[in-house]
Motif scaffolding. Structure first.
Motif, PDB file in Angstrom:
ATOM      1  N   GLN A   1      -8.590   8.690 -19.079  1.00 19.98           N
ATOM      2  CA  GLN A   1      -7.814   9.488 -19.220  1.00 19.98           C
ATOM      3  C   GLN A   1      -6.407   8.816 -18.973  1.00 19.98           C
ATOM      4  O   GLN A   1      -5.785   9.038 -19.919  1.00 19.98           O
ATOM      5  N   ASN A   2      -6.153   7.735 -18.319  1.00 21.17           N
ATOM      6  CA  ASN A   2      -5.388   7.472 -17.855  1.00 21.17           C
ATOM      7  C   ASN A   2      -4.575   6.447 -19.265  1.00 21.17           C
ATOM      8  O   ASN A   2      -3.985   6.594 -19.443  1.00 21.17           O
TER       9      ASN A   2
ATOM     10  N   ASP B   1      -2.108  -1.261 -15.383  1.00 19.00           N
ATOM     11  CA  ASP B   1      -2.015   0.048 -15.915  1.00 19.00           C
ATOM     12  C   ASP B   1      -2.042   0.885 -15.926  1.00 19.00           C
ATOM     13  O   ASP B   1      -1.821   2.203 -15.795  1.00 19.00           O
TER      14      ASP B   1
ATOM     15  N   ASP C   1       3.239  12.290 -18.824  1.00 22.12           N
ATOM     16  CA  ASP C   1       2.675  13.717 -18.439  1.00 22.12           C
ATOM     17  C   ASP C   1       2.558  14.844 -19.135  1.00 22.12           C
ATOM     18  O   ASP C   1       1.637  15.938 -19.810  1.00 22.12           O
TER      19      ASP C   1
ATOM     20  N   ARG D   1       5.861   3.360 -19.100  1.00 22.91           N
ATOM     21  CA  ARG D   1       4.470   3.833 -18.013  1.00 22.91           C
ATOM     22  C   ARG D   1       3.119   3.344 -19.792  1.00 22.91           C
ATOM     23  O   ARG D   1       2.614   3.038 -19.727  1.00 22.91           O
TER      24      ARG D   1
ATOM     25  N   SER E   1       0.994   2.061 -14.304  1.00 21.56           N
ATOM     26  CA  SER E   1       1.567   2.803 -13.079  1.00 21.56           C
ATOM     27  C   SER E   1       2.624   2.321 -12.616  1.00 21.56           C
ATOM     28  O   SER E   1       3.416   0.944 -13.335  1.00 21.56           O
TER      29      SER E   1
ATOM     30  N   PRO F   1     -11.163   9.481 -14.962  1.00 18.92           N
ATOM     31  CA  PRO F   1      -9.528   9.529 -14.553  1.00 18.92           C
ATOM     32  C   PRO F   1      -9.445   8.070 -15.322  1.00 18.92           C
ATOM     33  O   PRO F   1      -8.121   8.291 -16.121  1.00 18.92           O
ATOM     34  N   GLN F   2      -9.535   6.733 -14.965  1.00 18.03           N
ATOM     35  CA  GLN F   2      -9.818   5.366 -15.669  1.00 18.03           C
ATOM     36  C   GLN F   2      -9.280   5.596 -17.469  1.00 18.03           C
ATOM     37  O   GLN F   2      -8.250   5.088 -17.921  1.00 18.03           O
TER      38      GLN F   2
ATOM     39  N   ARG G   1      -4.242   8.579 -22.256  1.00 15.23           N
ATOM     40  CA  ARG G   1      -2.040   9.036 -21.630  1.00 15.23           C
ATOM     41  C   ARG G   1      -1.348   8.090 -22.841  1.00 15.23           C
ATOM     42  O   ARG G   1      -0.159   8.386 -22.961  1.00 15.23           O
TER      43      ARG G   1
END
Length: 312
Positions: free
Chosen positions: A107-108, A207, A124, A223, A209, A104-105, A111
């Motif tokens: 992938q984040n 990050d 998203d 973001r 977030s 997930p890191q 993105r």
């Protein structure tokens, strides 16, 4: 970036692996060195010999494409390919581990990079997979790929006032901030020494977030490091007072605000500025400013300017 807000209209790396060193060539003897004939002598004195210096390369070298398969959501995610993507993201400033696993890191941050280069405000909706032939893959390994950097605490004509960690951006966004600060300092502060510099508030967290507040997501578009919030300027003498200001408050400095708008909107990389001050829009129209179409009126932006930056 897409938005439902209607704009104001107007009329009229992974670096390439260095080659293995080769054996030094044998030295060239003086007798084997061929030089051009010197220019004709002038008044019996030979003119100095002129040698043309080597010319620098016109463009930076393009990093090699290290991927074999696809990486990301639904990709093949070969270990070596994932490591190559992770290593490249780290080179660009993203704090991702390099372990060859597509978690997930990784992938984040993939993105976040994709949203920035695709100028996609909704993280998203940004691409989640890349490959050796995709536009995203080529952009990631391009020599001029955008970098993930911290907004400087201050600079000519600007000051970072963020207090909750929203101070990360693409290097192109930082370039916009620095250029706007210089413009403001030269064209406004030089004539109004008491004017406060541009106050750079929220951009993005490291990050990507966002905070939740009152059961709502705060700064949903902040973001990928391309959205900047700039606090409205207050009149000289009121800057030391706590709190900010709004476009309908007495301590709001409309003249300084207009100068900030000019400094920002005149830059090609600025896509739009969301704000709420009809007087500024009317003035820009009267002056037939070519950038007036970048101004978007929204009543939720009475206390700050929101600036969208387009990444090349």
């Amino acid at each position: 970036m897409t938005s439902s807000i209607q704009p104001v209209t107007t009329s009229p790396v992974t670096p390439t692996t260095p080659a293995a060193p080769t054996t030094d060539a044998a030295p060239v003897g003086a007798s084997s060195l061929v030089l051009p004939d010197p220019p004709p002598a002038t008044n019996g004195v030979s003119a100095p010999l002129e040698l043309t210096p080597p010319q620098p390369s016109a463009a930076p070298l393009q990093p090699a494409m290290p991927l074999v398969g696809t990486v990301g959501a639904g990709g093949r995610n070969r270990t070596d390919d994932v490591k190559a993507v992770q290593q490249r993201l780290r080179e660009l400033g993203f704090p991702v581990g390099v372990d060859g696993r597509m978690g997930p890191q990784t992938q984040n941050f993939l993105r976040i990079f994709a949203a920035a280069v695709e100028n996609q405000e909704d993280l998203d909706k940004a691409s989640a997979r890349l490959g050796p032939t995709t536009a995203l893959g080529k952009r990631l390994f391009a020599a001029d790929a955008p970098r993930w950097v911290e907004v400087p605490p201050s600079g000519v004509g600007f000051l970072r006032v963020d207090t909750d960690g929203y101070r990360w951006a693409t290097d192109q966004t930082v370039a916009v901030i620095e250029a706007a600060g210089r413009h403001f300092a030269e064209h406004y502060q030089s004539l109004h020494p008491d004017a406060f510099p541009l106050k750079i508030n929220d951009v993005s967290k490291k990050d990507g977030s966002v905070l939740g507040r009152n059961s709502r997501t705060e700064h949903a578009s902040h973001r990928c490091g391309t959205d900047i919030d700039i606090s409205l300027p207050k009149k000289p003498g009121s800057e030391k007072m706590e709190g900010g200001t709004r476009t309908n408050w007495e301590n709001y400095d409309r003249e300084a605000a207009y100068a900030i708008i000019v400094a920002l909107a005149s830059q090609d990389a600025v896509d739009r500025i969301i704000m709420y001050d009809a007087a500024i829009v009317a003035r820009a129209r009267r002056e037939e400013q070519p950038w007036v179409g970048k101004l978007v009126q929204d009543s939720k932006h009475r206390s700050h300017f929101h600036v969208d930056v387009t990444v090349d």
